[in-house]
Write an enzyme that holds these catalytic residues in place. Structure first.
Site, short mmCIF file in Angstrom:
data_model
loop_
_atom_site.label_atom_id
_atom_site.label_comp_id
_atom_site.label_asym_id
_atom_site.label_seq_id
_atom_site.Cartn_x
_atom_site.Cartn_y
_atom_site.Cartn_z
CB CYS A 53 -0.90 0.00 1.23
SG CYS A 53 -1.84 1.54 1.42
CG ASP A 60 -2.27 -4.09 -0.70
OD1 ASP A 60 -3.07 -4.22 0.25
OD2 ASP A 60 -1.84 -3.00 -1.09
CB VAL A 75 5.43 -12.24 -22.04
CG1 VAL A 75 4.31 -13.03 -21.39
CG2 VAL A 75 6.40 -11.71 -20.99
CD GLU A 76 11.00 -17.05 -20.00
OE1 GLU A 76 10.78 -18.19 -19.54
OE2 GLU A 76 11.37 -16.09 -19.29
CB SER A 77 6.33 -18.36 -18.30
OG SER A 77 7.28 -19.39 -18.38
CG HIS A 94 -5.46 -3.08 -4.74
ND1 HIS A 94 -4.29 -3.24 -4.03
CD2 HIS A 94 -6.45 -3.35 -3.87
CE1 HIS A 94 -4.56 -3.59 -2.79
NE2 HIS A 94 -5.87 -3.65 -2.66
CD GLU A 95 -8.01 0.76 -7.51
OE1 GLU A 95 -9.09 0.71 -6.89
OE2 GLU A 95 -6.92 1.00 -6.95
#
Length: 162
Positions: A53, A60, A75-77, A94-95
């Site tokens: 936060c 969070d 994208v490579e994992s 969060h957003e």
């Protein structure tokens, strides 16, 4: 941020994992889509996402769902895992985390379509589930994204896992 050709080595894969503890989009790596003739979804479920936060510094926790339809690159994992881990000590709402993740992936991959959904555990008795999506402009995927956003979360979700 690196675009990996098939003949090149992926720099994170197979090496000892060195975790970064501050947000770092340069950890993302891509590789060439070998199936340009087929549209398909790639979905990542990331149940151990953490950030801080920006006001209180409290942690969070979330599950992050990333789904995309690739164009030229994927994208490579492992690089995605390291990138998401780099949020560990990053303070943001969060957003903002969810939108930034999507924007970073768009910048790196330029997918036809992408969506990112964060399901954050409650803090103070409330959970937050931000969702964002994108369809490549002037394609059918832009229309698809708009329709999907309109339909997103249209039915109530049974929340029994938080």
């Amino acid at each position: 941020m690196n675009h990996i050709q098939p003949e090149q080595e992926l720099s994170h894969l197979g090496e000892k994992t060195n975790y970064e503890y501050q947000y770092n989009p340069n950890l993302l790596e891509t590789f060439t889509n070998r199936h340009l003739d087929v549209d398909y979804f790639v979905k990542f479920n990331c149940p151990e996402f953490t950030s801080l936060c920006p006001i209180t510094g409290q942690p969070d926790f979330a599950t992050i769902y990333i789904s995309y339809i690739p164009d030229q690159k994927l994208v490579e994992s492992k690089s995605l895992k390291l990138y998401l881990f780099s949020y560990r000590n990053h303070g943001d709402f969060h957003e903002n985390c969810i939108v930034t993740i999507m924007k970073d992936l768009i910048k790196e991959m330029d997918p036809k379509y992408i969506e990112v959904w964060g399901k954050f555990l409650p803090r103070g008795g409330i959970s937050i589930d931000p969702y964002v999506n994108y369809g490549k402009p002037n394609t059918k995927w832009e229309t698809f994204a708009n329709k999907r956003l309109e339909q997103h979360d249209i039915t109530l979700e049974k929340v029994d896992n938080r």
